[in-house]
Design an enzyme around this catalytic site. Sequence first.
Site, mmCIF file in Angstrom:
data_model
loop_
_atom_site.group_PDB
_atom_site.id
_atom_site.type_symbol
_atom_site.label_atom_id
_atom_site.label_comp_id
_atom_site.label_asym_id
_atom_site.label_seq_id
_atom_site.Cartn_x
_atom_site.Cartn_y
_atom_site.Cartn_z
ATOM 1 N N ARG A 126 33.385 -45.250 -32.467
ATOM 2 C CA ARG A 126 34.684 -44.462 -32.588
ATOM 3 C C ARG A 126 34.692 -43.564 -34.075
ATOM 4 O O ARG A 126 35.751 -43.352 -34.405
ATOM 5 C CB ARG A 126 35.893 -45.209 -32.403
ATOM 6 C CG ARG A 126 36.121 -45.659 -31.139
ATOM 7 C CD ARG A 126 36.051 -44.529 -30.022
ATOM 8 N NE ARG A 126 36.428 -45.090 -28.429
ATOM 9 C CZ ARG A 126 35.569 -45.380 -27.642
ATOM 10 N NH1 ARG A 126 34.279 -45.395 -27.950
ATOM 11 N NH2 ARG A 126 35.956 -45.844 -26.488
ATOM 12 N N SER A 158 42.440 -45.024 -24.863
ATOM 13 C CA SER A 158 43.057 -46.181 -25.488
ATOM 14 C C SER A 158 43.803 -45.461 -26.664
ATOM 15 O O SER A 158 43.365 -44.718 -27.394
ATOM 16 C CB SER A 158 41.805 -46.532 -26.087
ATOM 17 O OG SER A 158 40.987 -47.196 -24.841
ATOM 18 N N GLU A 191 43.666 -44.695 -32.565
ATOM 19 C CA GLU A 191 42.388 -44.278 -32.231
ATOM 20 C C GLU A 191 42.647 -42.513 -32.126
ATOM 21 O O GLU A 191 41.979 -41.925 -32.880
ATOM 22 C CB GLU A 191 41.874 -44.550 -31.006
ATOM 23 C CG GLU A 191 40.483 -43.699 -30.571
ATOM 24 C CD GLU A 191 40.050 -44.029 -29.037
ATOM 25 O OE1 GLU A 191 39.357 -44.967 -29.075
ATOM 26 O OE2 GLU A 191 40.280 -43.005 -28.220
HETATM 27 P P1 FAD Z 1 40.935 -33.300 -28.759
HETATM 28 O O1 FAD Z 1 41.753 -34.404 -28.347
HETATM 29 O O2 FAD Z 1 41.449 -31.888 -28.403
HETATM 30 O O3 FAD Z 1 40.532 -33.369 -30.167
HETATM 31 C C1 FAD Z 1 40.156 -34.659 -30.818
HETATM 32 C C2 FAD Z 1 39.515 -34.220 -32.240
HETATM 33 O O4 FAD Z 1 38.321 -33.600 -32.220
HETATM 34 C C3 FAD Z 1 40.692 -33.722 -33.043
HETATM 35 O O5 FAD Z 1 40.501 -34.344 -34.263
HETATM 36 C C4 FAD Z 1 40.118 -32.270 -33.000
HETATM 37 O O6 FAD Z 1 40.669 -31.546 -34.238
HETATM 38 C C5 FAD Z 1 38.650 -32.478 -33.049
HETATM 39 N N1 FAD Z 1 37.679 -31.401 -32.394
HETATM 40 C C6 FAD Z 1 38.013 -30.753 -31.270
HETATM 41 N N2 FAD Z 1 37.067 -30.044 -30.740
HETATM 42 C C7 FAD Z 1 36.296 -29.760 -31.985
HETATM 43 C C8 FAD Z 1 35.480 -28.860 -32.387
HETATM 44 N N3 FAD Z 1 34.851 -28.061 -31.623
HETATM 45 N N4 FAD Z 1 35.111 -28.870 -33.712
HETATM 46 C C9 FAD Z 1 35.425 -29.823 -34.592
HETATM 47 N N5 FAD Z 1 36.602 -30.469 -34.225
HETATM 48 C C10 FAD Z 1 36.978 -30.737 -32.957
HETATM 49 N N6 FAD Z 1 37.056 -41.671 -25.454
HETATM 50 C C11 FAD Z 1 35.855 -42.446 -25.478
HETATM 51 O O7 FAD Z 1 35.303 -42.378 -26.442
HETATM 52 N N7 FAD Z 1 35.673 -43.177 -24.370
HETATM 53 C C12 FAD Z 1 36.470 -43.322 -23.342
HETATM 54 O O8 FAD Z 1 36.178 -43.913 -22.207
HETATM 55 C C13 FAD Z 1 37.574 -42.462 -23.140
HETATM 56 N N8 FAD Z 1 38.334 -42.487 -22.153
HETATM 57 C C14 FAD Z 1 39.475 -41.754 -22.072
HETATM 58 C C15 FAD Z 1 40.422 -41.697 -20.876
HETATM 59 C C16 FAD Z 1 41.681 -40.953 -20.791
HETATM 60 C C17 FAD Z 1 42.269 -41.002 -19.452
HETATM 61 C C18 FAD Z 1 41.901 -40.333 -22.084
HETATM 62 C C19 FAD Z 1 43.109 -39.487 -21.898
HETATM 63 C C20 FAD Z 1 41.026 -40.090 -23.343
HETATM 64 C C21 FAD Z 1 40.003 -40.690 -23.044
HETATM 65 N N9 FAD Z 1 39.061 -40.879 -24.353
HETATM 66 C C22 FAD Z 1 37.742 -41.529 -24.287
HETATM 67 C C23 FAD Z 1 39.547 -40.156 -25.493
HETATM 68 C C24 FAD Z 1 39.113 -38.765 -25.307
HETATM 69 O O9 FAD Z 1 38.519 -38.382 -23.896
HETATM 70 C C25 FAD Z 1 37.826 -38.227 -26.243
HETATM 71 O O10 FAD Z 1 37.922 -38.416 -27.595
HETATM 72 C C26 FAD Z 1 37.500 -36.891 -26.157
HETATM 73 O O11 FAD Z 1 36.192 -36.755 -26.758
HETATM 74 C C27 FAD Z 1 38.178 -36.003 -26.681
HETATM 75 O O12 FAD Z 1 38.036 -34.683 -26.426
HETATM 76 P P2 FAD Z 1 39.125 -33.546 -26.467
HETATM 77 O O13 FAD Z 1 38.331 -32.059 -26.085
HETATM 78 O O14 FAD Z 1 40.038 -33.525 -25.513
HETATM 79 O O15 FAD Z 1 39.352 -33.442 -27.824
HETATM 80 N N1 EPU Z 2 41.479 -56.489 -21.010
HETATM 81 C C1 EPU Z 2 42.614 -57.600 -20.891
HETATM 82 N N2 EPU Z 2 43.955 -56.926 -20.684
HETATM 83 C C2 EPU Z 2 43.938 -55.583 -20.293
HETATM 84 C C3 EPU Z 2 42.844 -54.766 -20.408
HETATM 85 C C4 EPU Z 2 41.572 -55.297 -20.593
HETATM 86 O O1 EPU Z 2 42.791 -58.744 -21.150
HETATM 87 O O2 EPU Z 2 45.001 -54.998 -20.127
HETATM 88 C C5 EPU Z 2 40.274 -57.429 -21.388
HETATM 89 C C6 EPU Z 2 39.476 -57.134 -20.301
HETATM 90 O O3 EPU Z 2 39.246 -58.427 -19.388
HETATM 91 C C7 EPU Z 2 37.946 -57.204 -21.048
HETATM 92 C C8 EPU Z 2 38.397 -56.497 -22.068
HETATM 93 O O4 EPU Z 2 39.701 -56.667 -22.178
HETATM 94 O O5 EPU Z 2 37.506 -58.419 -21.001
HETATM 95 C C9 EPU Z 2 37.912 -55.082 -22.459
HETATM 96 O O6 EPU Z 2 38.392 -54.333 -21.520
HETATM 97 P P1 EPU Z 2 37.672 -53.030 -20.975
HETATM 98 O O7 EPU Z 2 36.422 -53.323 -20.066
HETATM 99 O O8 EPU Z 2 38.784 -52.364 -20.035
HETATM 100 O O9 EPU Z 2 37.444 -52.161 -22.135
HETATM 101 P P2 EPU Z 2 38.439 -51.889 -23.453
HETATM 102 O O10 EPU Z 2 37.735 -52.328 -24.613
HETATM 103 O O11 EPU Z 2 39.933 -52.019 -23.347
HETATM 104 C C10 EPU Z 2 36.902 -49.818 -24.232
HETATM 105 C C11 EPU Z 2 37.065 -48.150 -24.828
HETATM 106 C C12 EPU Z 2 37.383 -47.109 -23.641
HETATM 107 C C13 EPU Z 2 36.304 -47.383 -22.709
HETATM 108 C C14 EPU Z 2 36.155 -48.886 -22.111
HETATM 109 C C15 EPU Z 2 35.023 -49.024 -21.170
HETATM 110 C C16 EPU Z 2 38.140 -48.540 -27.021
HETATM 111 C C17 EPU Z 2 39.145 -48.501 -27.953
HETATM 112 N N3 EPU Z 2 38.518 -48.508 -25.640
HETATM 113 O O12 EPU Z 2 38.140 -49.911 -23.790
HETATM 114 O O13 EPU Z 2 37.485 -46.006 -24.172
HETATM 115 O O14 EPU Z 2 36.575 -46.568 -21.612
HETATM 116 O O15 EPU Z 2 35.854 -49.587 -23.066
HETATM 117 O O16 EPU Z 2 33.500 -49.004 -22.099
HETATM 118 O O17 EPU Z 2 36.926 -48.815 -27.379
HETATM 119 C C18 EPU Z 2 39.311 -44.465 -25.100
HETATM 120 O O18 EPU Z 2 38.579 -44.572 -26.267
HETATM 121 O O19 EPU Z 2 40.233 -43.884 -24.971
HETATM 122 C C19 EPU Z 2 39.027 -45.317 -23.841
HETATM 123 C C20 EPU Z 2 39.313 -45.319 -22.715
#
Ligand code: FAD
Ligand code: EPU
Length: 343
Positions: free
Chosen positions: A164, A236, A332
């Site tokens: 991250r 997250s 985050e």
């Molecule tokens: P924004 O939210 O618009 O911007 C994020 C940052 O990037 C800001 O600092 C912005 O200034 C900068 N930025 C954006 N575009 C540019 C550019 N072209 N040049 C320079 N800087 C820029 N993230 C994960 O890593 N793993 C996950 O599993 C994950 N699951 C998600 C699930 C949900 C339901 C949601 C809502 C979010 C999740 N995220 C996850 C977070 C998010 O989707 C990612 O961080 C994604 O890359 C953000 O993209 P965005 O275009 O929405 O960026």
């Molecule tokens: N868990 C709990 N309670 C909960 C949820 C999860 O105890 O309410 C436990 C689960 O049982 C598991 C562990 O926590 O053992 C991890 O849970 P999960 O697999 O759901 O992943 P996470 O660590 O909570 C991370 C990322 C997610 C990504 C998933 C899958 C971060 C901050 N978050 O979540 O990314 O999708 O792993 O790889 O690293 C995001 O960044 O926005 C995001 C959604």
Amino acid sequence: MNIKRKVQLQNYNTLSVPSVAEYFCSVNSKNELIECVNWAEKNSLPLHIIGGGSNVLLAPKITGLVIQCRINFKKIIDQDVDHIWIEVGAGENWHSLVEWTLKRQIYGLENLALIPGLVGAAPIQNIGAYGVELCEVFERLEGLKLSDKKFTSLSNKDCDFAYRDSVFKHTLKNQFIISSVVLKLKKNPCLKLIYPALQTALAQFKNPDAFDVFNAVVSLRKQKLPDPLATPNAGSFFKNPIVSCEFAAQLKQAYPDLPQYPQEDGSIKLAAAWLIDSAGWKGKEASGVEVHPKQALVLTNRAKCEVGVILAFAESIQRDIKQRFGVPLEIEPQLLGGGVLAR
Ligand code: FAD
Ligand code: EPU
């Protein structure tokens, strides 16, 4: 170039926080991007950049110009026996890109399905899910360096990727606007099935293929994570904390069920969701901001509150987790409107 004044950004961020940008412009080309940056400089306005708004916390009022980078293209630029290199504009939707690659039998992005947002933001926090991080398939990117206003190419090493994290959160913070990204993908699938939940989901398959992985990831994500269109959220809200192996060992003794993930450098990543969940926060709510009942790491904002309300709730969680477990939680999503891009 169509610069608009006083633009409400509530529909431009998945947390649905109300936020008014003094100026807003969506750019479709590198030329428009330069024009916008020059315009902001001429008018002495700070710059901010937004993508799909799925990982930002927007201030109620944003002074200056918010640029959304919508440069859209995707193309295969090179290949060898095993690999295919693709170049993708910053404005492409990430999940659509994952589908586009799989349809063309190009492999490597299947674990990263359904992550919201645009391609240009993917390097900022080195997006990761289900055992894969962007840095594993990332070759280079191009973008506008604001210090000299030149388009510059940065390699994987230059980006200094970590969990991250990247150079864009440190020395290049607010200094670089990404215009395109080059990924090095595979002609043959090389499935990454180390993530426990993914392994369980695929247990029924004898020989899962990349499409099975894609479908399993999509299905797991739909089970746990709220759809931002129905329930505003930013995924997250906190990062998983990384602690020393000595401290992790102490925690393991006190909390044997706490999931721990050893890192390459010997440190240990902890599951923040488990900490928040076992402290009893799941489903708790204040002023319409709730800890998601299915994933304790996600805060939802049904009441569409301003960012300050969400941050106040997040702080109470951070305080409690620090007090109970001695573990600090880091937020985050990136604050936008508090800090500014250099001109
Ligand atoms: P924004 O939210 O618009 O911007 C994020 C940052 O990037 C800001 O600092 C912005 O200034 C900068 N930025 C954006 N575009 C540019 C550019 N072209 N040049 C320079 N800087 C820029 N993230 C994960 O890593 N793993 C996950 O599993 C994950 N699951 C998600 C699930 C949900 C339901 C949601 C809502 C979010 C999740 N995220 C996850 C977070 C998010 O989707 C990612 O961080 C994604 O890359 C953000 O993209 P965005 O275009 O929405 O960026
Ligand atoms: N868990 C709990 N309670 C909960 C949820 C999860 O105890 O309410 C436990 C689960 O049982 C598991 C562990 O926590 O053992 C991890 O849970 P999960 O697999 O759901 O992943 P996470 O660590 O909570 C991370 C990322 C997610 C990504 C998933 C899958 C971060 C901050 N978050 O979540 O990314 O999708 O792993 O790889 O690293 C995001 O960044 O926005 C995001 C959604």
